[in-house]
Design a protein around this motif. Structure first.
Motif, PDB file in Angstrom:
ATOM      1  N   SER A  54       0.823  -1.198   0.000  1.00  0.00           N
ATOM      2  CA  SER A  54       0.000   0.000   0.000  1.00  0.00           C
ATOM      3  C   SER A  54       0.861   1.253   0.000  1.00  0.00           C
ATOM      4  N   LEU A  55       0.302   2.306  -0.571  1.00  0.00           N
ATOM      5  CA  LEU A  55       0.896   3.631  -0.538  1.00  0.00           C
ATOM      6  C   LEU A  55      -0.223   4.649  -0.434  1.00  0.00           C
ATOM      7  N   THR A  56       0.096   5.802   0.115  1.00  0.00           N
ATOM      8  CA  THR A  56      -0.850   6.894   0.200  1.00  0.00           C
ATOM      9  C   THR A  56      -0.248   8.135  -0.444  1.00  0.00           C
ATOM     10  N   LEU A  57      -0.958   8.695  -1.402  1.00  0.00           N
ATOM     11  CA  LEU A  57      -0.546   9.913  -2.071  1.00  0.00           C
ATOM     12  C   LEU A  57      -1.367  11.084  -1.549  1.00  0.00           C
ATOM     13  N   SER A  58      -0.706  12.210  -1.356  1.00  0.00           N
ATOM     14  CA  SER A  58      -1.377  13.408  -0.888  1.00  0.00           C
ATOM     15  C   SER A  58      -1.084  14.559  -1.830  1.00  0.00           C
ATOM     16  N   LEU A  67      -7.038   8.659 -16.158  1.00  0.00           N
ATOM     17  CA  LEU A  67      -7.695   8.949 -14.891  1.00  0.00           C
ATOM     18  C   LEU A  67      -7.532   7.792 -13.921  1.00  0.00           C
ATOM     19  N   VAL A  68      -7.254   8.124 -12.666  1.00  0.00           N
ATOM     20  CA  VAL A  68      -7.245   7.149 -11.585  1.00  0.00           C
ATOM     21  C   VAL A  68      -8.497   7.318 -10.729  1.00  0.00           C
ATOM     22  N   ALA A  69      -8.674   8.505 -10.169  1.00  0.00           N
ATOM     23  CA  ALA A  69      -9.840   8.783  -9.345  1.00  0.00           C
ATOM     24  C   ALA A  69      -9.987  10.277  -9.165  1.00  0.00           C
ATOM     25  N   ASP A 111     -15.274   9.403  -8.566  1.00  0.00           N
ATOM     26  CA  ASP A 111     -15.219   8.707  -9.840  1.00  0.00           C
ATOM     27  C   ASP A 111     -13.917   7.911  -9.872  1.00  0.00           C
ATOM     28  N   TYR A 112     -14.019   6.602 -10.109  1.00  0.00           N
ATOM     29  CA  TYR A 112     -12.860   5.728 -10.125  1.00  0.00           C
ATOM     30  C   TYR A 112     -12.719   5.048 -11.466  1.00  0.00           C
ATOM     31  N   ALA A 113     -11.488   4.893 -11.893  1.00  0.00           N
ATOM     32  CA  ALA A 113     -11.223   4.053 -13.041  1.00  0.00           C
ATOM     33  C   ALA A 113     -11.510   2.599 -12.683  1.00  0.00           C
ATOM     34  N   ASP A 114     -11.945   1.824 -13.668  1.00  0.00           N
ATOM     35  CA  ASP A 114     -12.294   0.435 -13.404  1.00  0.00           C
ATOM     36  C   ASP A 114     -11.124  -0.363 -12.845  1.00  0.00           C
ATOM     37  N   PHE A 115      -9.929  -0.053 -13.266  1.00  0.00           N
ATOM     38  CA  PHE A 115      -8.782  -0.863 -12.860  1.00  0.00           C
ATOM     39  C   PHE A 115      -8.328  -0.596 -11.433  1.00  0.00           C
ATOM     40  N   VAL A 116      -8.898   0.406 -10.763  1.00  0.00           N
ATOM     41  CA  VAL A 116      -8.548   0.670  -9.364  1.00  0.00           C
ATOM     42  C   VAL A 116      -9.734   0.507  -8.427  1.00  0.00           C
ATOM     43  N   LYS A 117     -10.916   0.308  -8.968  1.00  0.00           N
ATOM     44  CA  LYS A 117     -12.113   0.180  -8.143  1.00  0.00           C
ATOM     45  C   LYS A 117     -11.963  -0.975  -7.163  1.00  0.00           C
ATOM     46  N   GLY A 118     -12.221  -0.699  -5.890  1.00  0.00           N
ATOM     47  CA  GLY A 118     -12.081  -1.705  -4.870  1.00  0.00           C
ATOM     48  C   GLY A 118     -10.707  -1.772  -4.251  1.00  0.00           C
ATOM     49  N   ARG A 119      -9.726  -1.131  -4.855  1.00  0.00           N
ATOM     50  CA  ARG A 119      -8.365  -1.137  -4.334  1.00  0.00           C
ATOM     51  C   ARG A 119      -7.933   0.242  -3.835  1.00  0.00           C
ATOM     52  N   PHE A 120      -8.361   1.288  -4.532  1.00  0.00           N
ATOM     53  CA  PHE A 120      -7.974   2.645  -4.181  1.00  0.00           C
ATOM     54  C   PHE A 120      -9.160   3.387  -3.593  1.00  0.00           C
ATOM     55  N   THR A 121      -8.879   4.315  -2.703  1.00  0.00           N
ATOM     56  CA  THR A 121      -9.898   5.165  -2.124  1.00  0.00           C
ATOM     57  C   THR A 121      -9.421   6.608  -2.159  1.00  0.00           C
ATOM     58  N   ASN A 138     -12.117  19.640   2.192  1.00  0.00           N
ATOM     59  CA  ASN A 138     -12.464  20.903   1.543  1.00  0.00           C
ATOM     60  C   ASN A 138     -11.915  22.114   2.285  1.00  0.00           C
ATOM     61  N   ALA A 139     -11.808  22.014   3.599  1.00  0.00           N
ATOM     62  CA  ALA A 139     -11.291  23.130   4.369  1.00  0.00           C
ATOM     63  C   ALA A 139      -9.825  23.395   4.047  1.00  0.00           C
ATOM     64  N   LYS A 140      -9.052  22.328   3.940  1.00  0.00           N
ATOM     65  CA  LYS A 140      -7.637  22.466   3.615  1.00  0.00           C
ATOM     66  C   LYS A 140      -7.364  22.399   2.121  1.00  0.00           C
ATOM     67  N   VAL A 141      -8.378  22.038   1.343  1.00  0.00           N
ATOM     68  CA  VAL A 141      -8.261  21.855  -0.101  1.00  0.00           C
ATOM     69  C   VAL A 141      -7.110  20.890  -0.399  1.00  0.00           C
ATOM     70  N   THR A 142      -7.250  19.693   0.115  1.00  0.00           N
ATOM     71  CA  THR A 142      -6.304  18.628  -0.137  1.00  0.00           C
ATOM     72  C   THR A 142      -7.049  17.394  -0.617  1.00  0.00           C
ATOM     73  N   VAL A 143      -6.345  16.531  -1.310  1.00  0.00           N
ATOM     74  CA  VAL A 143      -6.914  15.273  -1.764  1.00  0.00           C
ATOM     75  C   VAL A 143      -5.921  14.168  -1.453  1.00  0.00           C
ATOM     76  N   VAL A 144      -6.438  13.043  -0.980  1.00  0.00           N
ATOM     77  CA  VAL A 144      -5.609  11.915  -0.574  1.00  0.00           C
ATOM     78  C   VAL A 144      -6.069  10.673  -1.316  1.00  0.00           C
ATOM     79  N   LEU A 145      -5.120   9.919  -1.823  1.00  0.00           N
ATOM     80  CA  LEU A 145      -5.404   8.671  -2.519  1.00  0.00           C
ATOM     81  C   LEU A 145      -4.762   7.535  -1.741  1.00  0.00           C
ATOM     82  N   HIS A 146      -5.587   6.683  -1.156  1.00  0.00           N
ATOM     83  CA  HIS A 146      -5.112   5.489  -0.467  1.00  0.00           C
ATOM     84  C   HIS A 146      -5.105   4.334  -1.460  1.00  0.00           C
TER      85      HIS A 146
END
Length: 119
Positions: free
Chosen positions: A17-21, A47-49, A58-68, A73-81
């Motif tokens: 696993s990895l987490t992108l921010s 597209l990933v998500a 919205d998720y790409a089919d190849f990551v559905k169920g694996r990535f979240t 919104n307050a910090k305007v950040t996005v995280v991909l698990h």
């Protein structure tokens, strides 16, 4: 103007696993959608998500169920698990943000962060 700063890339074995921010700065409160795309050298960016300011995802089919994907919104950040990573997930991952400002739309990209998944 919006600036995007990415972090969290690295090397991981298959099944790991990895987490992108991604954090936005500047004119960030007009951002509508944030997300992640990835690109392998010689191929098109795909597209990933994505997640909207209202929480729609919205998720790409190849990551559905694996990535979240999630968004603060307050910090305007996005995280991909990313879980159950596969060698095919190896790519440069780019943060993306869409902005609606004075009835005009803008598209912003981060510099990219490398994700490498080994067998």
């Amino acid at each position: 103007q919006v600036q995007l700063v990415e972090s969290g890339g690295g090397l991981v074995q298959a099944g790991g696993s990895l987490t992108l921010s991604c954090a936005a700065s500047g004119r960030r409160f007009s951002i509508t959608t944030m997300g992640w795309y990835r690109q392998v050298t010689g191929n098109a960016r795909e597209l990933v998500a994505t997640v909207s300011s209202g929480g729609d995802t919205d998720y790409a089919d190849f990551v559905k169920g694996r990535f979240t994907i999630s968004r603060d919104n307050a910090k305007v950040t996005v995280v991909l698990h990313m879980n159950s990573l596969e060698p095919e997930d190896t790519a440069v991952y780019y943060c993306n943000a869409l902005e609606s400002y004075y009835n005009r739309r803008y598209n912003y990209w981060g510099q990219g962060t490398q994700v490498t998944v080994s067998s």
